[in-house]
Design a protein around this motif. Structure first.
Motif, PDB file in Angstrom:
ATOM      1  N   GLY A 166       0.822  -1.213   0.000  1.00 26.63           N
ATOM      2  CA  GLY A 166       0.000   0.000   0.000  1.00 26.63           C
ATOM      3  C   GLY A 166       0.849   1.252   0.000  1.00 26.63           C
ATOM      4  N   THR A 167       1.935   1.222   0.766  1.00 25.50           N
ATOM      5  CA  THR A 167       2.832   2.375   0.814  1.00 25.50           C
ATOM      6  C   THR A 167       3.495   2.598  -0.545  1.00 25.50           C
ATOM      7  OG1 THR A 167       3.282   2.061   3.177  1.00 25.50           O
ATOM      8  CG2 THR A 167       4.890   3.329   1.915  1.00 25.50           C
ATOM      9  N   PHE A 168       3.880   1.496  -1.179  1.00 25.11           N
ATOM     10  CA  PHE A 168       4.494   1.622  -2.516  1.00 25.11           C
ATOM     11  C   PHE A 168       3.542   2.352  -3.461  1.00 25.11           C
ATOM     12  CE2 PHE A 168       4.935   0.332  -6.889  1.00 25.11           C
ATOM     13  CZ  PHE A 168       6.298   0.407  -7.129  1.00 25.11           C
ATOM     14  N   TYR A 169       2.278   1.921  -3.474  1.00 25.47           N
ATOM     15  CA  TYR A 169       1.323   2.502  -4.421  1.00 25.47           C
ATOM     16  C   TYR A 169       0.920   3.920  -4.056  1.00 25.47           C
ATOM     17  CZ  TYR A 169       0.991  -2.016  -6.704  1.00 25.47           C
ATOM     18  OH  TYR A 169       1.285  -3.168  -7.391  1.00 25.47           O
ATOM     19  N   ASN A 170       1.264   4.360  -2.862  1.00 23.40           N
ATOM     20  CA  ASN A 170       1.052   5.767  -2.519  1.00 23.40           C
ATOM     21  C   ASN A 170       2.025   6.664  -3.281  1.00 23.40           C
ATOM     22  OD1 ASN A 170      -1.045   5.421  -0.703  1.00 23.40           O
ATOM     23  ND2 ASN A 170       0.313   5.235   1.070  1.00 23.40           N
ATOM     24  N   TYR A 171       3.140   6.086  -3.709  1.00 28.84           N
ATOM     25  CA  TYR A 171       4.178   6.855  -4.383  1.00 28.84           C
ATOM     26  C   TYR A 171       4.252   6.566  -5.877  1.00 28.84           C
ATOM     27  CZ  TYR A 171       5.791   7.644   0.397  1.00 28.84           C
ATOM     28  OH  TYR A 171       5.863   7.993   1.721  1.00 28.84           O
ATOM     29  N   PHE A 172       4.102   5.311  -6.243  1.00 27.78           N
ATOM     30  CA  PHE A 172       4.261   4.904  -7.635  1.00 27.78           C
ATOM     31  C   PHE A 172       3.156   3.935  -8.033  1.00 27.78           C
ATOM     32  CE2 PHE A 172       8.470   5.713  -5.832  1.00 27.78           C
ATOM     33  CZ  PHE A 172       8.930   6.706  -6.682  1.00 27.78           C
ATOM     34  N   ARG A 173       2.555   4.175  -9.180  1.00 25.82           N
ATOM     35  CA  ARG A 173       1.465   3.304  -9.635  1.00 25.82           C
ATOM     36  C   ARG A 173       1.991   1.997 -10.227  1.00 25.82           C
ATOM     37  NH1 ARG A 173      -3.585   5.419 -10.081  1.00 25.82           N
ATOM     38  NH2 ARG A 173      -3.822   7.639  -9.659  1.00 25.82           N
ATOM     39  N   THR A 174       3.170   2.069 -10.831  1.00 24.92           N
ATOM     40  CA  THR A 174       3.720   0.902 -11.520  1.00 24.92           C
ATOM     41  C   THR A 174       5.241   0.861 -11.358  1.00 24.92           C
ATOM     42  OG1 THR A 174       4.069   2.116 -13.586  1.00 24.92           O
ATOM     43  CG2 THR A 174       1.920   1.030 -13.295  1.00 24.92           C
ATOM     44  N   LYS A 175       5.826  -0.268 -11.714  1.00 20.33           N
ATOM     45  CA  LYS A 175       7.293  -0.358 -11.716  1.00 20.33           C
ATOM     46  C   LYS A 175       7.868   0.530 -12.818  1.00 20.33           C
ATOM     47  CE  LYS A 175       7.565  -4.404 -14.783  1.00 20.33           C
ATOM     48  NZ  LYS A 175       8.121  -5.750 -14.992  1.00 20.33           N
ATOM     49  N   GLU A 176       7.101   0.708 -13.910  1.00 17.15           N
ATOM     50  CA  GLU A 176       7.558   1.565 -14.999  1.00 17.15           C
ATOM     51  C   GLU A 176       7.684   3.015 -14.538  1.00 17.15           C
ATOM     52  OE1 GLU A 176       5.992  -2.103 -16.775  1.00 17.15           O
ATOM     53  OE2 GLU A 176       5.166  -0.696 -15.307  1.00 17.15           O
ATOM     54  N   ALA A 177       6.782   3.422 -13.650  1.00 15.29           N
ATOM     55  CA  ALA A 177       6.820   4.803 -13.153  1.00 15.29           C
ATOM     56  C   ALA A 177       8.080   5.065 -12.341  1.00 15.29           C
ATOM     57  CB  ALA A 177       5.579   5.088 -12.308  1.00 15.29           C
ATOM     58  N   ILE A 178       8.449   4.129 -11.497  1.00 13.60           N
ATOM     59  CA  ILE A 178       9.664   4.326 -10.698  1.00 13.60           C
ATOM     60  C   ILE A 178      10.911   4.182 -11.559  1.00 13.60           C
ATOM     61  CG2 ILE A 178       9.886   1.919  -9.900  1.00 13.60           C
ATOM     62  CD1 ILE A 178      10.759   3.067  -7.196  1.00 13.60           C
ATOM     63  N   PHE A 179      10.851   3.348 -12.590  1.00  8.04           N
ATOM     64  CA  PHE A 179      11.982   3.235 -13.510  1.00  8.04           C
ATOM     65  C   PHE A 179      12.216   4.571 -14.212  1.00  8.04           C
ATOM     66  CE2 PHE A 179      14.030   2.409 -17.558  1.00  8.04           C
ATOM     67  CZ  PHE A 179      15.058   1.541 -17.203  1.00  8.04           C
ATOM     68  N   GLU A 180      11.149   5.225 -14.584  1.00 10.68           N
ATOM     69  CA  GLU A 180      11.272   6.529 -15.250  1.00 10.68           C
ATOM     70  C   GLU A 180      11.918   7.551 -14.319  1.00 10.68           C
ATOM     71  OE1 GLU A 180       8.600   9.900 -17.595  1.00 10.68           O
ATOM     72  OE2 GLU A 180       7.679   8.013 -16.931  1.00 10.68           O
ATOM     73  N   VAL A 181      11.509   7.566 -13.063  1.00 10.80           N
ATOM     74  CA  VAL A 181      12.099   8.496 -12.090  1.00 10.80           C
ATOM     75  C   VAL A 181      13.594   8.252 -11.951  1.00 10.80           C
ATOM     76  CG1 VAL A 181      12.175   9.113  -9.642  1.00 10.80           C
ATOM     77  CG2 VAL A 181       9.972   8.897 -10.802  1.00 10.80           C
ATOM     78  N   LEU A 182      13.976   6.994 -11.804  1.00 11.71           N
ATOM     79  CA  LEU A 182      15.396   6.653 -11.643  1.00 11.71           C
ATOM     80  C   LEU A 182      16.199   7.019 -12.892  1.00 11.71           C
ATOM     81  CD1 LEU A 182      15.049   3.172  -9.889  1.00 11.71           C
ATOM     82  CD2 LEU A 182      15.688   5.344  -8.833  1.00 11.71           C
ATOM     83  N   SER A 183      15.627   6.770 -14.054  1.00 12.39           N
ATOM     84  CA  SER A 183      16.308   7.101 -15.311  1.00 12.39           C
ATOM     85  C   SER A 183      16.513   8.603 -15.441  1.00 12.39           C
ATOM     86  CB  SER A 183      15.505   6.591 -16.507  1.00 12.39           C
ATOM     87  OG  SER A 183      15.384   5.194 -16.494  1.00 12.39           O
ATOM     88  N   GLN A 184      15.460   9.365 -15.169  1.00 14.29           N
ATOM     89  CA  GLN A 184      15.550  10.815 -15.299  1.00 14.29           C
ATOM     90  C   GLN A 184      16.527  11.400 -14.286  1.00 14.29           C
ATOM     91  OE1 GLN A 184      14.257  12.345 -17.921  1.00 14.29           O
ATOM     92  NE2 GLN A 184      13.439  10.341 -18.509  1.00 14.29           N
TER      93      GLN A 184
END
Length: 226
Positions: A68-86
């Motif tokens: 639940g905490t994860f989904y409070n910040y990121f909807r998908t693994k792709e979303a967090i991958f984008e943040v890390l890449s940027q």
């Protein structure tokens, strides 16, 4: 008639405000810590098995937060991958911009920029594994990234110091900067191993390769305006 201390209401407001402030600061700190834990875990997962093979559960288990905490910040693994890449791209933009400011000619500009870029990737734990295991995903991020567009714009400005508009149009300069960036990216994708990327021969090769093309437009310092 009940009498209240003259400063009673003010004291209650101050106390409530103080408590609210402390609670708010604590929540903010917790949010920051959770987000940092999730990003650190995702980085390790993507470095070890790649984004395609990874699951949200992998990231959650490693981070120590709840799903639940994860989904409070990121909807998908792709979303967090984008943040890390940027975030990685932004570090590259800042580092190469600083290096380019020290250049006194075009060849030095390319050499210092490529060296700063490659040295940075070597200095970040897991960066080469992150890129190597996620090549097609990183490529997809590269060519739609506002940060990379900013990096390209910076490079155009730096190149213009040595190549006047009368020699190379703005459109062609934009194309040249894009090719210079793409060559650096492809060198890393092709290398795929830290030892290959850390070799001085790589940024020297890239510099010579690019200079072979730029030499057709370069103007000697004595002939530059100003």
């Amino acid at each position: 008639m009940t009498e209240f201390p003259k400063d009673g209401f003010s004291s209650m407001l101050n106390t409530a405000s103080s408590r609210q402030y402390r609670a708010s600061e604590k929540r903010k700190l917790t949010r920051e810590q959770n987000c940092a834990a999730i990003q650190a875990a995702a980085w390790r997962v993507f470095c070890s098995i790649g984004m395609d093979a990874a699951t949200v559960r992998d990231i959650v288990n490693l981070s120590g937060v709840s799903p639940g905490t994860f989904y409070n910040y990121f909807r998908t693994k792709e979303a967090i991958f984008e943040v890390l890449s940027q975030n990685l791209f932004e570090k590259i933009r800042i580092e190469t911009r600083q290096a380019a400011s020290e250049a006194t000619n075009a060849e030095e500009l390319l050499f210092l920029t490529y060296r700063a870029y490659l040295d940075l990737l070597q200095s970040i734990d897991g960066a080469m594994a992150f890129i190597g295991r996620n090549q097609h995903n990183v490529r997809a991020q590269l060519y739609r990234s506002t940060t990379i567009r900013g990096l390209s714009a910076n490079l155009e400005e730096d190149l213009r110091r040595f190549i006047p508009a009368s020699i190379l149009s703005q459109h062609d300069l934009m194309l040249a900067s894009s090719i210079i960036i793409a060559a650096g990216a492809e060198a890393v994708f092709h290398g795929g191993r830290p030892l290959a990327i850390s070799a001085p021969e790589l940024h020297e090769f890239l510099t010579k390769f690019m200079m072979g093309g730029l030499n057709a437009w370069l103007v000697p310092a004595s002939q530059r305006p100003g």
